[in-house]
Design an enzyme around this catalytic site. Structure first.
Site: not given
Ligand code: FAD
Length: 422
Positions: A36, A217, A290
């Site tokens: 990462e 929400y 993605d």
């Protein structure tokens, strides 16, 4: 599994897609390392909807209870017109859970990310931060990545889960992102700040308006309230700046207009996607999440598809290893081919449908009235437009259910008496 020496799989990117894939592969007994770029693993502090095709996988991973304890199980998903707030259609999420066997849930992104991170640690994934991958290369028996600091790492399989602006995608596909011209603002705030705005705390509410939509929400056991405001931005100059946000929703109904001042104004998200591509696998390098299929977010399936990708890839690795001699590694090429064969078509359908939903939601004038008439005529318990998405994730193309084709707007009468533009 031990992580000493060369791993079986290198996963580039520790977002929800990368961690989901790393855990999926590790639980099949593979040695996995995550690289990462950021100094710490983390996620944006906003909400995420996770549909039954994701909660089914989390249940198989033994993680659903943990996610459920951190999230919210809403009762309905209600679509309303953003101008007059009239209900257009709804999903009864209790009945939906019975139909698909797993719940529709909303969860704080960092909570889901944290669950995956802890699961990776428990499964022995080698988690490394501060490692930015600059380049990829296939080698004889695998693939290698070059880190920006000059080092290289090699594995039999490299999974590029490096997000929308993926460096792997740039190198292997070379396409550009597609700008929808829509901009999103987000907010996740203490729910007290939103009470009094006419909110429905137990539902996911989607308001669709001319050239805009608004999602609300509750999150974190009902303590927080999440909102996403999307609108079609004006010209390229300073596109989608906060004054445009205010103008886009100025004529909306009270629960929407009153929610706008709560939006975070220091950050906005351009709604970008990419044209679907059929080739995600290049030698031993596979795109995932993605990087492979960034959607417009209107089906709330981006992170869900990323988690499905990891599950499918790991299942195929395990299946090919099961037929190999004891102790042998999977047939990586066969596993990658099976992954690509099923996932590219499913994700193509989600990407193109998400674009179509965006257009449908943003209609104005006569077409808005026709849309409203069609949606109001829909039976709450008609699942033809969710079966192909929320059902079990297919492992092979022949398991993929037929896709729902929406009714053309031109065939519907316009019954709605409302009108106007915010
Ligand atoms: P990312 O989350 O982008 O992770 C990529 C990771 O790779 C990052 O950690 C990054 O730092 C790292 N990285 C990048 N380049 C490198 C490099 N060169 N070397 C090393 N590391 C690198 N999805 C849903 O399922 N439900 C929803 O309700 C939903 N709502 C959304 C609302 C909005 C407004 C938006 C914008 C998106 C929404 N999504 C939703 C989509 C979802 O957020 C994404 O599809 C998902 O997070 C993609 O995960 P990923 O791991 O593939 O990519």
């Amino acid at each position: 599994p031990s992580t000493a020496g060369r791993p079986d799989a290198l996963v580039v990117g520790g977002g929800i897609g990368g961690l989901g894939a790393a855990f999926a592969l590790a639980r099949k007994g593979l040695r996995v390392r995550v690289l990462e770029q950021a100094g710490e693993f983390g996620e944006v502090g906003a909400g995420l909807q996770i549909a039954p095709n994701c909660t089914r996988i989390l249940a198989e991973y033994g993680l659903l209870e943990e996610v459920e304890a951190l999230g919210v199980l809403p009762e309905n998903m209600v679509m309303r017109d953003a101008l007059d707030s009239r209900e257009l259609t709804r999903l009864d999420l209790r009945d939906l859970e019975r139909r698909y066997g797993f719940p529709y849930m909303v969860v704080h992104r960092s909570d889901l990310h944290g669950v995956l991170l802890r699961a990776c640690r428990r499964a022995g994934v080698d988690l490394r931060t501060g490692r930015r991958v600059a380049d990829y290369e296939n080698t004889g028996g695998g693939a290698l990545v070059r880190l920006e600091d000059g080092g290289t790492q090699e594995a039999a399989l490299v999974v590029a889960a490096d997000g929308l602006h993926s460096a792997a995608r740039r190198k292997l596909v070379g396409d550009a992102v597609v700008d929808s011209g829509h901009v999103a603002y987000r907010a996740a705030v203490p729910i007290e700040l939103a009470r009094g705005n006419g909110i429905a705390e137990k539902d996911v509410t989607l308001y669709v308006g001319p050239r805009c939509h608004f999602v609300q929400y509750a999150l974190r056991g009902g303590e927080m309230f999440n909102q996403v405001a999307v609108f079609e931005a004006a010209g390229p100059e300073n596109r989608g700046a906060p004054d445009e946000l205010d103008a886009a929703f100025a004529g909306a109904c009270d629960p929407v207009r009153k929610g706008i001042p709560l939006m975070w104004r220091d950050r906005r998200w351009r709604m970008l996607d990419r044209e679907p591509v059929d080739t995600w696998v290049h030698g031993r390098i596979a795109l995932l999440g993605d990087a492979a299929h960034p959607p417009l977010q209107y089906m709330a399936q981006g992170a869900v598809m990323a988690i499905e990708d990891g599950w499918v890839l790991a299942e195929h690795c395990a299946r090919s290893a099961a037929t190999a001699p004891a102790g042998a590694r999977p047939d990586w090429d066969a596993a990658l081919a099976a992954y690509q064969a099923v996932r590219t078509e499913h994700c193509r359908r989600v990407l193109t449908t998400a674009r179509a939903w965006g257009e449908l939601w943003h209609l104005d004038g006569e077409r808005r009235l026709r849309r409203n008439a069609i949606l109001r005529a829909r039976d709450t318990y008609d699942y033809s437009f969710t079966d192909w998405v929320y059902g079990p994730t297919a492992l092979a193309p022949d398991e993929e259910p037929p896709m729902f084709t929406p009714i053309p707007l031109s065939s519907a009468p316009a019954e709605d008496p409302g009108g106007g533009t915010p």
